[in-house]
Design a protein around this motif. Structure first.
Motif, short mmCIF file in Angstrom:
data_model
loop_
_atom_site.label_atom_id
_atom_site.label_comp_id
_atom_site.label_asym_id
_atom_site.label_seq_id
_atom_site.Cartn_x
_atom_site.Cartn_y
_atom_site.Cartn_z
N PHE A 70 0.83 -1.20 0.00
CA PHE A 70 0.00 0.00 0.00
C PHE A 70 0.87 1.25 0.00
N ALA A 71 1.91 1.27 0.83
CA ALA A 71 2.79 2.44 0.91
C ALA A 71 3.42 2.76 -0.43
N ALA A 72 3.74 1.72 -1.19
CA ALA A 72 4.39 1.92 -2.49
C ALA A 72 3.39 2.26 -3.60
N SER A 73 2.11 2.24 -3.29
CA SER A 73 1.09 2.51 -4.30
C SER A 73 0.86 4.01 -4.42
N ASP A 74 -0.01 4.36 -5.34
CA ASP A 74 -0.35 5.78 -5.51
C ASP A 74 -1.71 6.11 -4.88
N ARG A 75 -2.13 5.29 -3.94
CA ARG A 75 -3.42 5.51 -3.30
C ARG A 75 -3.38 6.71 -2.35
N TYR A 76 -4.55 7.26 -2.07
CA TYR A 76 -4.67 8.45 -1.23
C TYR A 76 -4.21 8.18 0.20
N GLY A 77 -4.64 7.05 0.76
CA GLY A 77 -4.24 6.76 2.12
C GLY A 77 -5.03 5.64 2.76
N MET A 78 -4.65 5.33 4.00
CA MET A 78 -5.20 4.19 4.72
C MET A 78 -5.56 4.58 6.15
N ILE A 79 -6.58 3.91 6.65
CA ILE A 79 -6.96 3.95 8.06
C ILE A 79 -6.59 2.59 8.63
N PHE A 80 -5.79 2.57 9.67
CA PHE A 80 -5.40 1.32 10.30
C PHE A 80 -5.89 1.32 11.73
N THR A 81 -6.72 0.33 12.08
CA THR A 81 -7.22 0.25 13.45
C THR A 81 -6.31 -0.66 14.26
N TYR A 82 -6.15 -0.29 15.53
CA TYR A 82 -5.19 -0.99 16.37
C TYR A 82 -5.59 -0.85 17.84
N MET A 83 -5.40 -1.89 18.59
CA MET A 83 -5.61 -1.84 20.04
C MET A 83 -4.24 -1.68 20.68
N TRP A 84 -3.92 -0.46 21.09
CA TRP A 84 -2.59 -0.05 21.54
C TRP A 84 -2.52 -0.10 23.06
N ALA A 85 -1.67 -0.97 23.59
CA ALA A 85 -1.44 -1.03 25.03
C ALA A 85 -0.31 -0.06 25.35
N PHE A 86 -0.66 1.05 25.95
CA PHE A 86 0.31 2.12 26.18
C PHE A 86 1.37 1.75 27.21
N ASP A 87 1.10 0.76 28.02
CA ASP A 87 2.07 0.33 29.02
C ASP A 87 2.97 -0.79 28.51
N CYS A 88 2.90 -1.08 27.21
CA CYS A 88 3.75 -2.12 26.60
C CYS A 88 4.67 -1.48 25.56
N GLN A 89 5.95 -1.48 25.83
CA GLN A 89 6.91 -0.89 24.89
C GLN A 89 6.80 -1.55 23.51
#
Length: 182
Positions: A62-81
């Motif tokens: 996707f990054a190498a494409s010419d697309r406008y952009g992406m939404i990536f959903t993620y469950m981020w544990a802020f206490d985990c490096q």
């Protein structure tokens, strides 16, 4: 290219807001269960290394494409490096292409998230959540991790925090779109 990280605890509305944001902006949605579910189906467990390798294939192409952009959903544990390192890793895959990064944190009380846990949309797109009682127990056990950031903890310039408890997904998407000019 634009990459919107849409993160928060389970059943906070990441996929639903992401779908609304995709409809309003033309950004493509890559929600976390698009890779988790096939890995669960094959391995029977959420093999994190396999999930992350699959995601990397999508991110790199996707990054190498010419697309406008992406939404990536993620469950981020802020206490985990490890989770902080993962966000940096994803950025490193997009950075060579001049990508602009946006960070949107969704929050809602556990009672609201437990109600959302059994919605038709959630169950349709996330087979692993169809055992609603088991899924609810997992939501309640998330307290083992800190899935909401502390004030000032997110160091990124393009950051927005939204409480989705009483916010319709289309309105959340509109706020994100307008805040970042997407």
């Amino acid at each position: 290219m634009k990459l919107v990280f849409l993160f928060g605890a389970g059943a906070v509305g990441k996929m639903t807001v992401g779908r609304a944001l995709m409809a309003q902006t033309g950004l493509r949605l890559f929600h976390n269960h698009m890779t988790i579910e096939p890995v669960l189906e094959v391995f029977g467990t959420p093999e994190r290394q396999v999930v992350n390798r699959l995601r990397d294939v999508f991110f790199e192409a996707f990054a190498a494409s010419d697309r406008y952009g992406m939404i990536f959903t993620y469950m981020w544990a802020f206490d985990c490096q490890e989770d902080w390192d993962y966000i940096e890793h994803v950025q490193s895959l997009f950075r060579p292409y001049g990508t602009e990064f946006y960070f949107v944190e969704l929050v809602a009380p556990l009672a609201v998230r437990l109600e959302r846990n059994a919605t038709a949309e959630r169950l349709a797109h996330k087979p692993s959540k169809r055992d609603v009682a088991s899924s609810a127990r997992r939501l309640q056990s998330e307290e083992a991790y800190r899935l909401e950031s502390l004030p000032g903890e997110i160091p990124f310039e393009n950051y927005l925090r939204l409480d989705t408890a009483d916010l319709p997904p289309e309105e959340a998407a509109r706020r994100i779109r307008e805040r970042f000019g997407l």
